[in-house]
Design an enzyme around this catalytic site. Structure first.
Site, PDB file in Angstrom:
ATOM      1  N   HIS A 126      45.912  37.960  45.485  1.00 32.60           N
ATOM      2  CA  HIS A 126      44.889  36.956  45.205  1.00 32.60           C
ATOM      3  C   HIS A 126      44.695  36.791  43.698  1.00 32.60           C
ATOM      4  O   HIS A 126      44.886  37.740  42.936  1.00 32.60           O
ATOM      5  CB  HIS A 126      43.559  37.360  45.840  1.00 32.60           C
ATOM      6  CG  HIS A 126      43.643  37.625  47.314  1.00 32.60           C
ATOM      7  ND1 HIS A 126      43.974  38.861  47.825  1.00 32.60           N
ATOM      8  CD2 HIS A 126      43.453  36.808  48.372  1.00 32.60           C
ATOM      9  CE1 HIS A 126      43.982  38.797  49.145  1.00 32.60           C
ATOM     10  NE2 HIS A 126      43.675  37.565  49.510  1.00 32.60           N
ATOM     11  N   ASP A 128      41.712  36.020  42.302  1.00 33.45           N
ATOM     12  CA  ASP A 128      40.390  36.541  41.938  1.00 33.45           C
ATOM     13  C   ASP A 128      39.801  35.779  40.756  1.00 33.45           C
ATOM     14  O   ASP A 128      39.320  36.370  39.783  1.00 33.45           O
ATOM     15  CB  ASP A 128      40.472  38.047  41.643  1.00 33.45           C
ATOM     16  CG  ASP A 128      40.802  38.848  42.890  1.00 33.45           C
ATOM     17  OD1 ASP A 128      40.650  38.311  44.005  1.00 33.45           O
ATOM     18  OD2 ASP A 128      41.225  40.011  42.754  1.00 33.45           O
ATOM     19  N   GLU A 271      41.186  48.467  46.422  1.00 37.72           N
ATOM     20  CA  GLU A 271      41.179  47.883  47.768  1.00 37.72           C
ATOM     21  C   GLU A 271      41.772  48.785  48.853  1.00 37.72           C
ATOM     22  O   GLU A 271      42.053  48.325  49.954  1.00 37.72           O
ATOM     23  CB  GLU A 271      41.855  46.501  47.793  1.00 37.72           C
ATOM     24  CG  GLU A 271      41.144  45.446  46.972  1.00 37.72           C
ATOM     25  CD  GLU A 271      39.839  44.934  47.599  1.00 37.72           C
ATOM     26  OE1 GLU A 271      39.567  45.271  48.769  1.00 37.72           O
ATOM     27  OE2 GLU A 271      39.090  44.218  46.908  1.00 37.72           O
TER      28      GLU A 271
END
Length: 306
Positions: A126, A128, A271
């Site tokens: 991603h 972000d 994560e």
């Protein structure tokens, strides 16, 4: 030899799927410290940070959740990161990617004090690149690079020390960007090496181009490694799985090239959700990748001359 400073950041408030707060413990159980020591580095584990209580900050976007807690983490990590940079290489053990709001601020503060440019390699599925005002999910783990690059919309947060120029940021392995982020990224100089670029050009050329710039400008390099940079078939312990990520071999190649460059000065590991793992396989893989980042090789080769 590098003095590695482990800083646990059990951040779980940047998204809605609980479990990332167990990440720092999982890295320790998977043998991160022993891996680093076996490679000849010294290790100092400073334990897990405990931020101050949030201060009831709010923003106009009703979707945003846990804003005060994330701001408190940002402040704690900025202070811890800036201090650790003076003493060794901080390795931040996450925790969700909202921790990078603070780690990026901390390393950028250090770079400013040293009069050197800060660079960022973002290994992630991603971009972000949302702000608290533009996020529709309200998940603040999707905002760190927008904060670091100086986008408007972060008024509740402490001002970012010195916004990082877009051309000093390289997104690598990107494959999930929504429309609002894509439009915003087109207005920047951020280098976006998405999976199509890597499929067409391979791993080595675009990474070396970026590393050559870091070296030429005597920059400090922060590497932010998200579990979802990897394909979920080999790294299932993440709440934001996106098919088509890097393979085991590609990820190790990236890490070996980073080590050979000698440029990395700080590292995020983010994560990891151990609740979603399979007998610790993702934690072990991430620790193996850190081994490659810090010098483990199957066969020693001459270092590339720049």
């Amino acid at each position: 030899m590098t003095h590695c400073i482990l800083i646990g950041a059990p951040v779980d408030e940047g998204q809605r799927r609980p479990g990332c707060l167990m990440g720092p413990a999982a890295y320790r159980v998977a043998g991160l410290a022993a891996t680093l020591e076996d490679l000849g580095h010294t290790v100092e584990d400073r334990g897990d940070l405990a931020p101050a209580p949030g201060r009831h900050q709010t923003c106009a976007n009703p979707a945003v959740h846990h804003l005060p807690e994330v701001i408190a983490w940002t402040e704690a990590l900025q202070a811890a990161g800036a201090a650790a940079m003076n003493e060794g290489m901080p390795i931040f053990l996450g925790g969700d990617h909202a921790l990078a709001l603070g780690t990026l601020a901390g390393v950028a503060s250090h770079a400013q004090a040293k009069g050197r440019p800060q660079f960022v390699l973002w290994l992630d599925a991603h971009s972000d690149f949302h702000t608290p005002e533009t996020t529709s999910s309200g998940n603040l783990h999707g905002t760190p690079l927008a904060y670091a690059s100086g986008r408007a919309g972060f008024d509740p947060f402490p001002p970012f020390p010195v916004p990082i120029p877009g051309h000093n940021i390289c997104m690598f392995g990107i494959r999930s960007v929504d429309g609002a982020e894509s439009a915003a990224l087109r207005e920047t100089d951020i280098i976006v090496n998405d999976m199509r670029v890597l499929d067409e050009r391979g791993i080595i050329a675009p990474l070396r181009e970026f590393l050559d710039r870091v070296r030429a400008e005597n920059g400090l390099l922060h590497v932010s490694l998200d579990v979802d940079f990897l394909d979920p078939s080999i790294a299932p312990a993440v709440g934001t799985t996106v098919p088509g990520g890097t393979t085991f071999r590609e990820a190790h190649l990236v890490c070996e090239l980073l080590h050979e460059s000698g440029l990395m000065t700080s590292l995020d590991l983010v994560e990891l959700n151990p609740f979603l793992d399979e007998r610790g396989r993702t934690a072990k893989l991430m620790v193996d990748l850190v081994g490659s980042l810090m010098g483990r090789k199957v066969f020693d080769r001459p270092t590339r001359s720049y």
